[in-house]
Design a protein around this motif. Structure first.
Motif, PDB file in Angstrom:
ATOM      1  N   GLU A  44       0.829  -1.204   0.000  1.00 36.83           N
ATOM      2  CA  GLU A  44       0.000   0.000   0.000  1.00 36.83           C
ATOM      3  C   GLU A  44       0.865   1.255   0.000  1.00 36.83           C
ATOM      4  O   GLU A  44       0.594   2.209  -0.736  1.00 36.83           O
ATOM      5  CB  GLU A  44      -0.907  -0.017   1.236  1.00 36.83           C
ATOM      6  CG  GLU A  44      -1.836   1.173   1.353  1.00 36.83           C
ATOM      7  CD  GLU A  44      -2.911   1.201   0.269  1.00 36.83           C
ATOM      8  OE1 GLU A  44      -3.599   2.228   0.146  1.00 36.83           O
ATOM      9  OE2 GLU A  44      -3.040   0.199  -0.457  1.00 36.83           O
ATOM     10  N   LYS A  45       1.921   1.256   0.802  1.00 40.79           N
ATOM     11  CA  LYS A  45       2.792   2.424   0.866  1.00 40.79           C
ATOM     12  C   LYS A  45       3.553   2.618  -0.444  1.00 40.79           C
ATOM     13  O   LYS A  45       3.704   3.741  -0.926  1.00 40.79           O
ATOM     14  CB  LYS A  45       3.776   2.259   2.020  1.00 40.79           C
ATOM     15  CG  LYS A  45       4.665   3.483   2.241  1.00 40.79           C
ATOM     16  CD  LYS A  45       5.590   3.283   3.425  1.00 40.79           C
ATOM     17  CE  LYS A  45       6.487   4.499   3.632  1.00 40.79           C
ATOM     18  NZ  LYS A  45       7.425   4.304   4.769  1.00 40.79           N
ATOM     19  N   THR A  46       4.035   1.525  -1.027  1.00 45.79           N
ATOM     20  CA  THR A  46       4.744   1.614  -2.306  1.00 45.79           C
ATOM     21  C   THR A  46       3.820   2.102  -3.409  1.00 45.79           C
ATOM     22  O   THR A  46       4.222   2.865  -4.286  1.00 45.79           O
ATOM     23  CB  THR A  46       5.341   0.247  -2.686  1.00 45.79           C
ATOM     24  OG1 THR A  46       6.176  -0.213  -1.627  1.00 45.79           O
ATOM     25  CG2 THR A  46       6.151   0.334  -3.958  1.00 45.79           C
ATOM     26  N   GLY A  47       2.554   1.651  -3.359  1.00 41.53           N
ATOM     27  CA  GLY A  47       1.587   2.081  -4.365  1.00 41.53           C
ATOM     28  C   GLY A  47       1.293   3.561  -4.323  1.00 41.53           C
ATOM     29  O   GLY A  47       0.890   4.157  -5.334  1.00 41.53           O
ATOM     30  N   GLN A  48       1.493   4.200  -3.173  1.00 40.97           N
ATOM     31  CA  GLN A  48       1.260   5.634  -3.068  1.00 40.97           C
ATOM     32  C   GLN A  48       2.330   6.436  -3.786  1.00 40.97           C
ATOM     33  O   GLN A  48       2.108   7.593  -4.139  1.00 40.97           O
ATOM     34  CB  GLN A  48       1.207   6.035  -1.590  1.00 40.97           C
ATOM     35  CG  GLN A  48       0.025   5.444  -0.840  1.00 40.97           C
ATOM     36  CD  GLN A  48       0.102   5.715   0.655  1.00 40.97           C
ATOM     37  OE1 GLN A  48       1.048   6.349   1.121  1.00 40.97           O
ATOM     38  NE2 GLN A  48      -0.897   5.245   1.393  1.00 40.97           N
ATOM     39  N   THR A 147      18.066  17.272  -4.774  1.00 39.60           N
ATOM     40  CA  THR A 147      17.349  18.456  -5.259  1.00 39.60           C
ATOM     41  C   THR A 147      16.893  18.273  -6.699  1.00 39.60           C
ATOM     42  O   THR A 147      15.747  18.594  -7.061  1.00 39.60           O
ATOM     43  CB  THR A 147      18.255  19.695  -5.144  1.00 39.60           C
ATOM     44  OG1 THR A 147      18.657  19.862  -3.783  1.00 39.60           O
ATOM     45  CG2 THR A 147      17.524  20.939  -5.604  1.00 39.60           C
ATOM     46  N   GLU A 148      17.775  17.729  -7.538  1.00 40.24           N
ATOM     47  CA  GLU A 148      17.426  17.535  -8.945  1.00 40.24           C
ATOM     48  C   GLU A 148      16.348  16.467  -9.113  1.00 40.24           C
ATOM     49  O   GLU A 148      15.467  16.591  -9.967  1.00 40.24           O
ATOM     50  CB  GLU A 148      18.675  17.163  -9.743  1.00 40.24           C
ATOM     51  CG  GLU A 148      19.709  18.261  -9.824  1.00 40.24           C
ATOM     52  CD  GLU A 148      19.180  19.505 -10.538  1.00 40.24           C
ATOM     53  OE1 GLU A 148      18.352  19.341 -11.451  1.00 40.24           O
ATOM     54  OE2 GLU A 148      19.591  20.612 -10.164  1.00 40.24           O
ATOM     55  N   LEU A 149      16.418  15.411  -8.311  1.00 41.00           N
ATOM     56  CA  LEU A 149      15.392  14.370  -8.407  1.00 41.00           C
ATOM     57  C   LEU A 149      14.033  14.894  -7.990  1.00 41.00           C
ATOM     58  O   LEU A 149      12.996  14.537  -8.575  1.00 41.00           O
ATOM     59  CB  LEU A 149      15.786  13.169  -7.537  1.00 41.00           C
ATOM     60  CG  LEU A 149      16.938  12.308  -8.047  1.00 41.00           C
ATOM     61  CD1 LEU A 149      17.303  11.232  -7.016  1.00 41.00           C
ATOM     62  CD2 LEU A 149      16.588  11.642  -9.370  1.00 41.00           C
ATOM     63  N   LEU A 150      14.000  15.765  -6.971  1.00 46.54           N
ATOM     64  CA  LEU A 150      12.728  16.374  -6.563  1.00 46.54           C
ATOM     65  C   LEU A 150      12.162  17.244  -7.677  1.00 46.54           C
ATOM     66  O   LEU A 150      10.941  17.245  -7.926  1.00 46.54           O
ATOM     67  CB  LEU A 150      12.939  17.196  -5.292  1.00 46.54           C
ATOM     68  CG  LEU A 150      13.181  16.401  -4.000  1.00 46.54           C
ATOM     69  CD1 LEU A 150      13.586  17.335  -2.865  1.00 46.54           C
ATOM     70  CD2 LEU A 150      11.929  15.618  -3.618  1.00 46.54           C
ATOM     71  N   LYS A 151      13.036  17.963  -8.374  1.00 47.23           N
ATOM     72  CA  LYS A 151      12.579  18.776  -9.501  1.00 47.23           C
ATOM     73  C   LYS A 151      12.010  17.914 -10.616  1.00 47.23           C
ATOM     74  O   LYS A 151      11.083  18.319 -11.323  1.00 47.23           O
ATOM     75  CB  LYS A 151      13.744  19.612 -10.047  1.00 47.23           C
ATOM     76  CG  LYS A 151      14.214  20.722  -9.115  1.00 47.23           C
ATOM     77  CD  LYS A 151      15.384  21.469  -9.749  1.00 47.23           C
ATOM     78  CE  LYS A 151      15.914  22.554  -8.824  1.00 47.23           C
ATOM     79  NZ  LYS A 151      17.081  23.268  -9.427  1.00 47.23           N
ATOM     80  N   TYR A 152      12.583  16.744 -10.764  1.00 45.72           N
ATOM     81  CA  TYR A 152      12.135  15.843 -11.835  1.00 45.72           C
ATOM     82  C   TYR A 152      10.793  15.186 -11.520  1.00 45.72           C
ATOM     83  O   TYR A 152      10.169  14.589 -12.372  1.00 45.72           O
ATOM     84  CB  TYR A 152      13.198  14.770 -12.075  1.00 45.72           C
ATOM     85  CG  TYR A 152      12.988  13.969 -13.337  1.00 45.72           C
ATOM     86  CD1 TYR A 152      13.364  14.480 -14.585  1.00 45.72           C
ATOM     87  CD2 TYR A 152      12.409  12.706 -13.291  1.00 45.72           C
ATOM     88  CE1 TYR A 152      13.174  13.751 -15.739  1.00 45.72           C
ATOM     89  CE2 TYR A 152      12.214  11.969 -14.444  1.00 45.72           C
ATOM     90  CZ  TYR A 152      12.597  12.493 -15.668  1.00 45.72           C
ATOM     91  OH  TYR A 152      12.401  11.767 -16.808  1.00 45.72           O
ATOM     92  N   GLY A 153      10.348  15.278 -10.265  1.00 41.51           N
ATOM     93  CA  GLY A 153       9.054  14.703  -9.901  1.00 41.51           C
ATOM     94  C   GLY A 153       9.130  13.465  -9.038  1.00 41.51           C
ATOM     95  O   GLY A 153       8.104  12.802  -8.824  1.00 41.51           O
ATOM     96  N   SER A 155       9.237  11.783  -5.546  1.00 41.32           N
ATOM     97  CA  SER A 155       8.838  12.215  -4.211  1.00 41.32           C
ATOM     98  C   SER A 155       9.961  11.970  -3.208  1.00 41.32           C
ATOM     99  O   SER A 155      10.826  11.110  -3.406  1.00 41.32           O
ATOM    100  CB  SER A 155       7.579  11.472  -3.765  1.00 41.32           C
ATOM    101  OG  SER A 155       7.856  10.102  -3.576  1.00 41.32           O
ATOM    102  N   GLN A 156       9.903  12.732  -2.089  1.00 38.14           N
ATOM    103  CA  GLN A 156      10.914  12.598  -1.051  1.00 38.14           C
ATOM    104  C   GLN A 156      10.883  11.212  -0.425  1.00 38.14           C
ATOM    105  O   GLN A 156      11.925  10.616  -0.122  1.00 38.14           O
ATOM    106  CB  GLN A 156      10.701  13.664   0.028  1.00 38.14           C
ATOM    107  CG  GLN A 156      11.778  13.675   1.107  1.00 38.14           C
ATOM    108  CD  GLN A 156      13.138  14.092   0.567  1.00 38.14           C
ATOM    109  OE1 GLN A 156      13.266  15.132  -0.073  1.00 38.14           O
ATOM    110  NE2 GLN A 156      14.157  13.283   0.805  1.00 38.14           N
ATOM    111  N   ASP A 157       9.674  10.671  -0.212  1.00 35.50           N
ATOM    112  CA  ASP A 157       9.555   9.332   0.373  1.00 35.50           C
ATOM    113  C   ASP A 157      10.212   8.285  -0.521  1.00 35.50           C
ATOM    114  O   ASP A 157      10.911   7.378  -0.032  1.00 35.50           O
ATOM    115  CB  ASP A 157       8.079   8.981   0.595  1.00 35.50           C
ATOM    116  CG  ASP A 157       7.474   9.770   1.741  1.00 35.50           C
ATOM    117  OD1 ASP A 157       8.247  10.336   2.538  1.00 35.50           O
ATOM    118  OD2 ASP A 157       6.231   9.840   1.823  1.00 35.50           O
ATOM    119  N   LEU A 158       9.979   8.406  -1.814  1.00 36.50           N
ATOM    120  CA  LEU A 158      10.557   7.432  -2.738  1.00 36.50           C
ATOM    121  C   LEU A 158      12.075   7.556  -2.786  1.00 36.50           C
ATOM    122  O   LEU A 158      12.787   6.548  -2.849  1.00 36.50           O
ATOM    123  CB  LEU A 158       9.965   7.626  -4.141  1.00 36.50           C
ATOM    124  CG  LEU A 158      10.400   6.626  -5.208  1.00 36.50           C
ATOM    125  CD1 LEU A 158      10.098   5.205  -4.763  1.00 36.50           C
ATOM    126  CD2 LEU A 158       9.718   6.926  -6.536  1.00 36.50           C
TER     127      LEU A 158
END
Length: 730
Positions: A44-48, A147-153, A155-158
C-alpha cells in the motif's frame, strides 16, 4: 489507485494478529500473519509513490479479495475455538504463506516501477550539459542529486526508500565509465586512431545502459502472475505423459481424466516444493546415493539438481504414493461416516471397492523402495541410474546398462501413479464434502456414472492384471546392479576426476601458457626523419594489492634493420599468472643507444572465476593457432605517419579443454546429478545454436522444473526478508 478498503483490511488483520499472539499453539500462524500484514502495508505504501497500471489494479484487487476471504475463514475458526467447538487444528500456516508469497512478488513488481522512474530521471540528469553538475553526479553529491530528483518529480519518500538503489546505480555506472576510459585510453591521452575490428572475431554483447540494467528482471517479474502457488511450480503436465504400458501401445485417455491428471500433478508439484522447503532432510535428495563422506560436499552445491524428477522411483515411492494413500484413507473415512449403514446399496459398495483397488495398486510402489538402505528415502533403482550415468562419463564400454527394462519399469509405474492421482481427483469431485457427504446415494450414482468411474476402475484392473512383467523388469535391473559392485567405485572416481577438471577449466590448478609470436610491423613512424631500427617489447601486467596493475616482466625481440616495415618472427612462451591484467606490445626505436617508444598495442585478459577466461576476446578454454593484425596507436612526439601502423602477431595455446582431454578427464559434469545448464564454461558458436529454443541439443538449457522451483523459492525469500510488521506500524 489501490483498493479503498485496504486500511480497514489492515486494521481487521491486525486484530486477528493480536488474538493469535496469545495462543501458544498458533505462533507459527501468528508469525505468518504478521509478515502478511507487513507486506500488505508495504504494498500500500509503495503504491502511493507509483501509479498503478490497469493490470496492477486488477492484480491488487484480487489479492485484497483473497486476503479478505482468508481472514473470514480465520475468524470463523477462531470463533469456534472461543466457543470450545474445536477448530484450532483447522488454522494452518500454509494458506497464510500462500498469500504472503503472492504479496511479496507483487511488491517486487511495484518496486520495479519506482526504480524505472528513478532510472529515467538519472538518465535525464546525466544528459544535462553542465560540467559542474556532472562532477557532482559522479561524486554522488547527495544534496545536489536529491534536489534535482525532486525537480524531476520523484517524491521525497521514494528517494529515501530507494537511497541504496540510487547509490549502487550511480556507483556501478561510474566504475564502468572508468573502465571504458581505460579501455579506450590505456596509457596516455593522445590522438588515437579507432581500432579496427579484429578479423574472425565476433564481439560479445555491448555493455547495457543503466536503464537496461535496472529493467533486466522486469520480464521475469511480469511472468510471475499473482495466482495460486502451483502455477509457479512447473510440472511435466504440459508434455505428453508416458502412458505407454506395453511397448508400441498408446493408452487412449479421454479429455476428462486427462484434465484430472493434469490438475492432480500440478497440486502434487506444489506439495513437493512446500515439503522440500519445510522438511528438506526427510525427503529424497539427489545426493543420497553418494557415500556419506561425499554427501556433505555436494548436498548444498549450486551445480547439482536440488529436486528429484517427479518420475523418479524415490519420489513415487516415498512422496507421491504415500500422499495418495492418505487421500484414499480420507475418502474411506468420509464414506464410512456417511454410508457405513448403507453398504448394501450397489453404488456405495462399488465406491468402497474402487478405493480398495486404488489402494492395492499403490501397494505396488513398496517394491521400488530402497531394499538395502534403511533409514534413507532413496530407491536403489535411482541409485543405479545415478551411478551408471556418472560412470558412463568415463566410458566403461563393458557395462551395458539395462536401459530397456529400466525405462519400461519407470514408465509403467509413472503411468499407473499419475492415473491413480487423476482417478482420486475425479473421485473427490464425486464425493464432495469435508466431514459428511450430504448427497443421497441416488444422486451419488448419477455423478459416478457421469464421470465414467467404472471405466477408470477397469483401467487400473487391466494394469494390475499384467503387472508381473513390470516387477520382472525391476528384478532384472536389481540383479544387474547387484552383480556389479564396482559401479560405486567407478562413480566415486568419476566425481573426483570432475573435481580435478573443474580446477583446470577454472584456471585455479595450473597457469595458462600462451605461445605469442611477434611476426612483423608495418607503417612505423619515422624518427628524426629516418627509418627506425625497431625492436618489439612484450610487457606483462598483473594485479597489485590495491586492485590496479603492476608490471611483472618484459621480453624483447632482436633489433631489426632500419625500415618502417620490420620483420622479427620471434616467439615468446608466456606463463600467465592468475588474474593477469594485460600484455602491452611496444615498438621501440634504438637511436644512439637510447630506446624511444614509437607505437603500442594493448592486449587484455578477462578472468571471471568459473565463468570466463579469455585473452583479447579469444577464449582460453579452447585451443587456438592463428595470426592476427592489430592496429596500433602512435606515442606522442615520436614522428608522424601517413597510414596507421599495424602489428602482426601469432596467438597459439593448447586450451583448457585440450589439457583436460589429454589427461583423460571429463569435460562436462558427469551424470544426472548435475544441473544441465551449470557448466560455467563459455559456449562455442555451435553450442550456442544448439542451446536455443527448438534446437535438438538442449543439454545446457535450464529445465522448467528447476527454474520454476527456484523462482518460487526466490519469492518466498523475499517475503521472509521483510521487516516485522509491528515495528513498521509503530
Amino acid at each position: 489507485m489501490s483498493p479503498q478498503n485496504v486500511p480497514q483490511l489492515l486494521e481487521r488483520a491486525y486484530k486477528n494478529y493480536r488474538v493469535l499472539l496469545h495462543i501458544p499453539a498458533l505462533q507459527a500462524a501468528c508469525s505468518s500473519l504478521g509478515s502478511l500484514i507487513n507486506l500488505l502495508y508495504l504494498v500500500e505504501k509503495t503504491g502511493q509513490n507509483s501509479l498503478f497500471s490497469p493490470a496492477d489494479e486488477d492484480t491488487y484487487r484480487d489479492l485484497v479479495s483473497g486476503v479478505n476471504a482468508m481472514l473470514s475463514e480465520l475468524e470463523t475458526a477462531l470463533k469456534g475455538v472461543k466457543e470450545n467447538h474445536g477448530g484450532i487444528d483447522s488454522i494452518r500456516e500454509q494458506p497464510l504463506r500462500g498469500h504472503q508469497n503472492r504479496l511479496a512478488a507483487f511488491l517486487e513488481v511495484l518496486r520495479s516501477h519506482s526504480q524505472e522512474k528513478i532510472t529515467a530521471a538519472l538518465q535525464h540528469l546525466r544528459g544535462i550539459p553542465n560540467p559542474e553538475f556532472q562532477r557532482s553526479l559522479l561524486s554522488s553529491d547527495w544534496a545536489v542529486l536529491e534536489t534535482e530528483l525532486l525537480k524531476y518529480g520523484i517524491s521525497q519518500d521514494l528517494i529515501d526508500e530507494e537511497f541504496f538503489f540510487i547509490q549502487n546505480l550511480l556507483g556501478r555506472n561510474h566504475r564502468e565509465e572508468e573502465e571504458d576510459m581505460l579501455r579506450n585510453h590505456p596509457v596516455v591521452d593522445v590522438d588515437r586512431r579507432e581500432e579496427e575490428e579484429l578479423p574472425g572475431y565476433t564481439p560479445g554483447a555491448q555493455r547495457g545502459t543503466i536503464e537496461e540494467k535496472s529493467q533486466n528482471l522486469e520480464q521475469t517479474r511480469r511472468m510471475m502472475t499473482m495466482v495460486d502457488p502451483e502455477q509457479f511450480i512447473p510440472t511435466s503436465s504440459n508434455a505428453a505423459p508416458p502412458y505407454t504400458f506395453e511397448e508400441g501401445i498408446e493408452e487412449d485417455l479421454d479429455a476428462d481424466i486427462s484434465k484430472c491428471i493434469k490438475k492432480a500433478k500440478e497440486i502434487e508439484a506444489t506439495k513437493r516444493f512446500l515439503s522440500k522447503e519445510e522438511t528438506p532432510d526427510l525427503l529424497p535428495h539427489p545426493c543420497d546415493w553418494l557415500p556419506k563422506a561425499m554427501i556433505a560436499e555436494y548436498k548444498d552445491s549450486d551445480e547439482i539438481i536440488q529436486m528429484m524428477d517427479a518420475a523418479s522411483f524415490s519420489v513415487m515411492a516415498y512422496e507421491t504414493a504415500p500422499r495418495c494413500l492418505q487421500q484414499i484413507e480420507r475418502l474411506h473415512r468420509l464414506l464410512r461416516v456417511s454410508f457405513e449403514h448403507r453398504r448394501e446399496v450397489n453404488i456405495i459398495e462399488k465406491v468402497f471397492q474402487s478405493l480398495n483397488i486404488a489402494s492395492t495398486a499403490l501397494s505396488k510402489f513398496i517394491l521400488v523402495r530402497g531394499q538395502h538402505n534403511s533409514g534413507v528415502n532413496f530407491s536403489d533403482l535411482d541409485a543405479l541410474d545415478f551411478k551408471f550415468s556418472t560412470v558412463a562419463t568415463v566410458q566403461k564400454p563393458h557395462l551395458q546398462f539395462p536401459l530397456r527394462e529400466f525405462e519400461f519399469a519407470q514408465k509403467s509405474y509413472y503411468s499407473l501413479l499419475t492415473y491413480i492421482m487423476g482417478f482420486l481427483e475425479a473421485l473427490s469431485s464425486v464425493l464432495s464434502g469435508l466431514t459428511f457427504i450430504t448427497l443421497h446415494h441416488d444422486e451419488l450414482e448419477v455423478r459416478w456414472n457421469n464421470r465414467e468411474m467404472d471405466t477408470r476402475i477397469a483401467w487400473m484392473q487391466k494394469r494390475l492384471a499384467g503387472w508381473e512383467q513390470v516387477e520382472e523388469a525391476v528384478s532384472f535391473c536389481r540383479d544387474w546392479y547387484g552383480l556389479r559392485p564396482e559401479l560405486r567405485l567407478h562413480a566415486s572416481a568419476a566425481l573426483k576426476e570432475w573435481e580435478r577438471s573443474k580446477k583446470i577449466l577454472s584456471g585455479s590448478e595450473i597457469d595458462d601458457v600462451i605461445d605469442l609470436t611477434i611476426i612483423s610491423a608495418s607503417n612505423l613512424p619515422k624518427s628524426n626523419f629516418r627509418p627506425p631500427s625497431a625492436f618489439a617489447k612484450v610487457v606483462l601486467y598483473g594485479p597489485n594489492k590495491f586492485g590496479g596493475a603492476i608490471r611483472l616482466f618484459d621480453l624483447k625481440t632482436d633489433p631489426g634493420p632500419k625500415t618502417q616495415n620490420p620483420v622479427w618472427n620471434q616467439p615468446f612462451l608466456l606463463k600467465i599468472p592468475k588474474n593477469s591484467k594485460m600484455i602491452d606490445v611496444e615498438i621501440h626505436d634504438r637511436v644512439a643507444g637510447i630506446d624511444k617508444e614509437l607505437v603500442r598495442v594493448r592486449l587484455k585478459f578477462s578472468f571471471i572465476p568459473g565463468l570466463e577466461a579469455n585473452f583479447e576476446g579469444r577464449s582460453l578454454m579452447y585451443g587456438i593457432d592463428e595470426e592476427v593484425e592489430f592496429p596500433t596507436f602512435c606515442v606522442e612526439g615520436k614522428g608522424k605517419q601517413k597510414e596507421p601502423s599495424l602489428l602482426r602477431i601469432k596467438l597459439k595455446w593448447k586450451g583448457r579443454y585440450g589439457r583436460v582431454e589429454d589427461l583423460g578427464l571429463p569435460a562436462e559434469p558427469p551424470g544426472k546429478l548435475f544441473r544441465a545448464d551449470f557448466t560455467g564454461i563459455p559456449l562455442t558458436n555451435e553450442e550456442r545454436e544448439a542451446s536455443k529454443p527448438g534446437a535438438k541439443d538442449v543439454r545446457r538449457v535450464r529445465s522448467r522444473d528447476q527454474s520454476g522451483a527456484e523462482g518460487l523459492r526466490g519469492t518466498a525469500e523475499v517475503a521472509t526478508g521483510v521487516l516485522n510488521f509491528v515495528g513498521n506500524l509503530v
